[in-house]
Design a protein around this motif. Structure first.
Motif, short mmCIF file in Angstrom:
data_model
loop_
_atom_site.label_atom_id
_atom_site.label_comp_id
_atom_site.label_asym_id
_atom_site.label_seq_id
_atom_site.Cartn_x
_atom_site.Cartn_y
_atom_site.Cartn_z
N LYS A 241 0.85 -1.19 0.00
CA LYS A 241 0.00 0.00 0.00
C LYS A 241 0.88 1.24 0.00
CE LYS A 241 -0.56 0.28 5.03
NZ LYS A 241 -1.55 0.35 6.13
N LYS A 242 0.25 2.38 -0.19
CA LYS A 242 1.00 3.63 -0.18
C LYS A 242 1.39 4.00 1.24
CE LYS A 242 -0.52 5.94 -4.40
NZ LYS A 242 -1.08 7.20 -4.95
N GLN A 243 2.65 4.42 1.39
CA GLN A 243 3.17 4.77 2.70
C GLN A 243 3.98 6.06 2.61
OE1 GLN A 243 2.23 3.32 5.31
NE2 GLN A 243 2.53 1.10 5.37
N GLU A 244 4.18 6.66 3.76
CA GLU A 244 5.14 7.76 3.82
C GLU A 244 6.52 7.19 3.52
OE1 GLU A 244 4.88 9.60 7.60
OE2 GLU A 244 2.89 10.45 7.26
N ALA A 245 7.36 8.01 2.91
CA ALA A 245 8.67 7.51 2.51
C ALA A 245 9.73 8.61 2.61
CB ALA A 245 8.62 6.97 1.09
N ILE A 246 10.98 8.17 2.69
CA ILE A 246 12.12 9.06 2.65
C ILE A 246 12.83 8.84 1.33
CG2 ILE A 246 14.33 9.68 3.68
CD1 ILE A 246 12.04 10.47 5.41
N ILE A 247 13.08 9.92 0.61
CA ILE A 247 13.78 9.82 -0.67
C ILE A 247 15.17 10.43 -0.50
CG2 ILE A 247 13.83 10.53 -3.09
CD1 ILE A 247 10.83 10.58 -3.06
N MET A 248 16.17 9.64 -0.84
CA MET A 248 17.56 10.08 -0.76
C MET A 248 18.19 10.00 -2.14
SD MET A 248 18.47 8.00 2.73
CE MET A 248 17.41 6.62 2.26
N CYS A 249 19.12 10.88 -2.41
CA CYS A 249 19.80 10.90 -3.70
C CYS A 249 21.30 11.02 -3.45
CB CYS A 249 19.31 12.05 -4.56
SG CYS A 249 20.09 12.15 -6.18
N GLU A 250 22.07 10.15 -4.10
CA GLU A 250 23.52 10.19 -3.96
C GLU A 250 24.17 10.08 -5.33
OE1 GLU A 250 25.05 6.86 -1.82
OE2 GLU A 250 23.76 5.40 -2.83
N MET A 251 25.33 10.70 -5.47
CA MET A 251 26.07 10.62 -6.71
C MET A 251 27.05 9.45 -6.61
SD MET A 251 28.36 13.51 -8.72
CE MET A 251 27.01 14.67 -8.79
N THR A 252 26.80 8.42 -7.37
CA THR A 252 27.64 7.23 -7.32
C THR A 252 28.80 7.28 -8.31
OG1 THR A 252 26.01 6.18 -8.77
CG2 THR A 252 25.85 5.69 -6.43
N GLN A 253 28.69 8.13 -9.32
CA GLN A 253 29.78 8.29 -10.27
C GLN A 253 29.87 9.75 -10.68
OE1 GLN A 253 32.08 6.15 -11.18
NE2 GLN A 253 33.09 7.61 -12.51
N PRO A 254 30.79 10.52 -10.07
CA PRO A 254 30.92 11.94 -10.44
C PRO A 254 31.47 12.06 -11.86
CG PRO A 254 32.00 11.45 -8.33
CD PRO A 254 31.70 10.14 -8.98
N PRO A 255 30.90 12.94 -12.68
CA PRO A 255 31.42 13.12 -14.04
C PRO A 255 32.69 13.97 -14.04
CG PRO A 255 29.64 14.65 -13.64
CD PRO A 255 29.74 13.79 -12.41
#
Length: 382
Positions: free
Chosen positions: A180-194
């Motif tokens: 079902k739909k839930q509250e969530a935490i979204i994280m973003c990380e750079m795994t390969q810097p250009p």
């Protein structure tokens, strides 16, 4: 000599466009493309890779090679490039960021890789802590301007891009484990810097009161260096947009690796900008739109001529990333064929037939770019 005569000479000299580089002659109002081509030309590593390209009808490499070779010697026409990119209306206002990505997608992975980075979007259920990862490559990181009446600090905008975000209410996300739909935490990380980090300042947004798109003209504070993912980046190019959505103009300020000087590229005109940068003070601009930062090389891992020397661990990492990029390119082969319809076939067609064929393939280009840009344009879309 009187002061008046001196002033006349001074004004006359100011109007001369003396430069070490050459401008571009367009078939119409394609300043959005001209700035992009000049940035790519002035990016030494990209230009060198294009010069060493192996002819391939699926890419722009050989055409860019001829274009760059001519641009090194004199003012150059962009007619062939605009034709290949399917720009049928050369007087229509278009977006420089869109054509920056479009050119890179049509060049070989080996040439365009220095602009290519990788992000990992992590979605974590607030209830069961179940976590999902979504990796994706990017050419540009878009930075949102949330306070249009205040000075926008680019480094702060970049930090905010990578901040964790909680989604709740109507924005809840579906959790497979909870079913079902839930509250969530979204994280973003750079795994390969250009090697080249490209930032876009989102100056265009929809105004619900005016019921139309408007441009944000706030001042931007642009740092000369950025620190991200243990990498130091130095600003070397800035694409600027003046005017509005219906009638604007693009120019580019670019740092030359050869002369260590900044130049302003304005279609056919190229002018030295000796007073652009003063010490380490951030630049301030009401028209900055695209920012290009070059990753600083580690002097301990560089040869005398500036070429990077990879140790065994770096070589393994480079090989692994190249294999991943190659796999991505294989899965996108059908899309590439739709985008290009093979450059060779398009160029060989008569003018009228070529325009029809290019316009038909343009829908595939737009659809592909809209889909691929969803990950970076909104971190909620995972």
């Amino acid at each position: 000599m009187s002061h008046g005569v001196v002033e006349i000479f001074r004004k006359g000299l100011d109007t001369l466009h003396i430069s070490d580089y050459h401008g571009l002659v367009s078939p119409g109002l394609t300043c959005y493309l001209n700035t992009v081509l000049q940035v790519l030309f002035m990016t030494e590593e990209f230009r060198d890779q294009i010069k060493r390209c192996v002819p391939d009808v699926r890419t722009l490499d050989s055409h860019l090679k001829d274009f760059f070779t001519e641009l090194e010697k004199k003012k150059t026409r962009t007619h062939r490039i605009t034709q290949i990119l399917g720009i049928d209306d050369v007087y229509e206002q278009r977006d420089a960021a869109e054509y920056f990505e479009k050119v890179l997608r049509l060049t070989s992975p080996k040439a365009s890789r220095i602009f290519k980075g990788e992000l990992n979007h992590v979605t974590k259920c607030y209830e069961c802590k179940n976590q999902s990862d979504a990796r994706g490559f990017f050419w540009i990181l878009p930075l949102s301007i949330k306070e249009p009446h205040q000075t926008f600090k680019v480094d702060s905008g970049l930090e905010e891009f990578f901040c964790d975000e909680k989604v709740d209410g109507e924005n809840k996300m579906y959790c497979a484990k909870c079913d079902k739909k839930q509250e969530a935490i979204i994280m973003c990380e750079m795994t390969q810097p250009p090697d080249v980090l490209t930032l876009l300042l989102k100056r265009f947004h929809y105004d619900y009161e005016l019921r139309r798109n408007v441009k944000l003209r706030c001042e931007a504070e642009v740092p000369l260096t950025l620190q991200i993912k243990d990498c130091t980046y130095d600003l070397y190019a800035m694409v600027k947009h003046s005017g509005n959505l219906s009638g604007g103009h693009y120019t580019a300020n670019i740092l030359s690796v050869a002369t260590k000087e900044w130049y302003c590229f304005d279609d056919e005109r190229v002018k030295l900008k000796s007073n652009l940068v003063s010490g380490k003070t951030p630049l301030r601009s009401h028209s900055a739109y695209l920012l290009m930062y070059m990753k600083r090389r580690d002097p301990e891992n560089a040869t005398e001529n500036g070429e990077e020397v990879l140790n065994s661990g770096d070589e393994a990492k480079e090989t692994m990333m190249e294999a991943r990029w190659n796999r991505e390119d294989e899965t996108q082969e059908d899309d590439r064929k739709k985008r290009t319809e093979t450059v060779k076939d398009i160029i060989g067609l008569p003018s009228s037939q070529s325009q029809i064929k290019l316009s038909n393939s343009k829908h595939a280009v737009v659809q592909y770019e809209q889909n691929s840009n969803k990950q970076v344009s909104d971190k909620k879309t995972v």
